[in-house]
Write an enzyme that holds these catalytic residues in place. Structure first.
Site, PDB file in Angstrom:
ATOM      1  N   GLU A 117     -11.109  -2.393  16.218  1.00  0.00           N
ATOM      2  CA  GLU A 117     -10.650  -3.236  17.321  1.00  0.00           C
ATOM      3  C   GLU A 117      -9.220  -2.834  17.664  1.00  0.00           C
ATOM      4  O   GLU A 117      -8.509  -2.230  16.853  1.00  0.00           O
ATOM      5  CB  GLU A 117     -10.725  -4.723  16.967  1.00  0.00           C
ATOM      6  CG  GLU A 117     -10.013  -5.100  15.678  1.00  0.00           C
ATOM      7  CD  GLU A 117     -10.325  -6.529  15.240  1.00  0.00           C
ATOM      8  OE1 GLU A 117     -10.651  -7.367  16.095  1.00  0.00           O
ATOM      9  OE2 GLU A 117     -10.227  -6.810  14.043  1.00  0.00           O
ATOM     10  N   ASP A 166       5.474  -6.327   7.179  1.00  0.00           N
ATOM     11  CA  ASP A 166       4.072  -5.955   6.963  1.00  0.00           C
ATOM     12  C   ASP A 166       3.386  -6.979   6.066  1.00  0.00           C
ATOM     13  O   ASP A 166       2.514  -6.646   5.279  1.00  0.00           O
ATOM     14  CB  ASP A 166       4.008  -4.556   6.332  1.00  0.00           C
ATOM     15  CG  ASP A 166       2.602  -3.958   6.384  1.00  0.00           C
ATOM     16  OD1 ASP A 166       1.866  -4.254   7.337  1.00  0.00           O
ATOM     17  OD2 ASP A 166       2.254  -3.203   5.460  1.00  0.00           O
ATOM     18  N   GLU A 218       7.865  -6.388  -2.290  1.00  0.00           N
ATOM     19  CA  GLU A 218       6.429  -6.664  -2.411  1.00  0.00           C
ATOM     20  C   GLU A 218       6.219  -7.607  -3.589  1.00  0.00           C
ATOM     21  O   GLU A 218       6.674  -7.337  -4.702  1.00  0.00           O
ATOM     22  CB  GLU A 218       5.657  -5.356  -2.615  1.00  0.00           C
ATOM     23  CG  GLU A 218       4.206  -5.516  -3.067  1.00  0.00           C
ATOM     24  CD  GLU A 218       3.351  -6.300  -2.087  1.00  0.00           C
ATOM     25  OE1 GLU A 218       2.711  -7.291  -2.512  1.00  0.00           O
ATOM     26  OE2 GLU A 218       3.308  -5.913  -0.906  1.00  0.00           O
ATOM     27  N   ASP A 247       0.824  -1.215   0.000  1.00  0.00           N
ATOM     28  CA  ASP A 247       0.000   0.000   0.000  1.00  0.00           C
ATOM     29  C   ASP A 247       0.857   1.262   0.000  1.00  0.00           C
ATOM     30  O   ASP A 247       0.356   2.362  -0.259  1.00  0.00           O
ATOM     31  CB  ASP A 247      -0.933   0.015   1.216  1.00  0.00           C
ATOM     32  CG  ASP A 247      -0.185  -0.185   2.522  1.00  0.00           C
ATOM     33  OD1 ASP A 247       0.507   0.750   2.964  1.00  0.00           O
ATOM     34  OD2 ASP A 247      -0.298  -1.284   3.090  1.00  0.00           O
TER      35      ASP A 247
END
Length: 329
Positions: free
Chosen positions: A319, A242, A186, A167
């Site tokens: 959350e 990530d 990535e 992202d």
């Protein structure tokens, strides 16, 4: 409406009511006093919703009348809209159903690795969803800051390795801090392509080019890259993972994701400087068993490590989320 009633003696009653237009209602009465009324109808107009609400108001009034006020509690749940053009329901990590205020499908493509969706939320902006998992929204700077060390680290002049991060959020924020070099690995070019077009509040212009003054983006599987760097003796001040959250499964011997995580951890430690730090996300704070198991895995690495953790509220996740900092002893 056509009425059908079923009586199960000691197990209560079920009544079904069917209308000619296909709408129907179920009335279920349990012996211990619970009464459930479910109404299902087809309509795609606000007018239909208002009519349904008025009907349910009348049902509540009638029930209170029939029970002579002996009702302890009445709870009406919002309507669940199924089969719509826009999917607004996404589960939390611990299995609770959340209805998002999604009003537009911005991007929806299948890559060789996963389904990639970018949906627009009125509250959170564009949200990246990979194979059904909410990954990151434009509102979620808190996530990016947490997985970078929450502002406690000095990245100036440092060598940084990002695993995943398609992202572009982590890369965009680190480049601002004047590192010596950031390498981002990535595997999915399509994630980058979608985000550089539709997640610019998160990634800025950093994904427009795969190379910049102080960064490079490799479109590769990170495992061969990590093995290559370890063989070459290349070392980093920071490694930021990530890639994936801690698996929900609590059977690491049977879940290949745990094996993948252990491999990533071991390889990352091999390319991390002795005084370096490894950052990663954990999972939802409610998944205590999975988090405990992850912490146990840290004691099984090829070198001894220590860790700390931080709990952060990520807006679009709805959350609390756990983040880990790991370093060599």
């Amino acid at each position: 409406m056509t009425e059908t009633v079923h009586n199960w003696e000691d197990h209560g009653y079920l009544a079904t009511y069917i209308q000619k237009n296909g709408s129907f209602a179920n009335l279920r009465i349990y012996p211990h006093g619970l009464v459930l009324v479910d109404l299902q109808s087809y309509n795609d107009q606000t007018k239909g919703k208002e009519e349904t609400d008025r009907l349910l108001d009348k049902v509540e009034e009638k029930m209170k009348e029939l029970f002579h006020g002996n009702i302890k509690r009445v709870k009406r749940l919002p309507a669940i809209l199924r089969g719509g053009a826009i999917d607004r329901y996404w589960p939390t990590a611990d299995g609770r159903l959340v209805e998002y205020d999604i009003d537009e499908v911005v991007y929806d493509e299948d890559s060789p690795f996963q389904n990639i969706k970018i949906l627009h939320s009125k509250q959170f902006g564009n949200i990246l969803i990979l194979s059904g998992d909410v990954n990151l929204a434009e509102s979620d700077l808190a996530y990016t800051q947490a997985i970078m060390g929450s502002g406690k680290e000095n990245y100036a002049g440092k060598e940084v390795l990002i695993l995943g991060g398609g992202d572009g959020g982590i890369l965009y924020e680190i480049v601002k801090l004047k590192p010596k070099m950031v390498t981002m690995v990535e595997i999915d070019q399509m994630v980058i392509d979608g985000c550089k077009k539709y997640m610019r509040k998160t990634c800025g212009d950093v994904l427009d080019n795969l190379k910049g003054e102080c960064y490079q983006v490799l479109i590769e599987d990170c495992i061969p890259v990590l093995k290559r760097y370890a063989k070459e003796g290349r070392m980093f001040d920071y490694v930021i993972n990530d890639l994936t959250a801690v698996p929900i499964s609590t059977s690491p011997e049977e879940d290949s994701t745990w094996e993948f995580l252990r491999l990533i951890l071991d390889l990352s430690m091999k390319v991390l400087k002795q005084d370096g730090k490894y950052f990663t996300q954990g999972n939802c704070i409610n998944l205590t068993d999975a988090l405990t198991l992850y912490e146990e895995q840290l004691s099984r690495l090829y070198c001894p490590v220590e860790f700390s953790k931080e709990i952060v509220c990520v807006p679009s996740y709805m959350e609390l989320w756990v983040f880990y900092t790991i370093w060599k002893k």
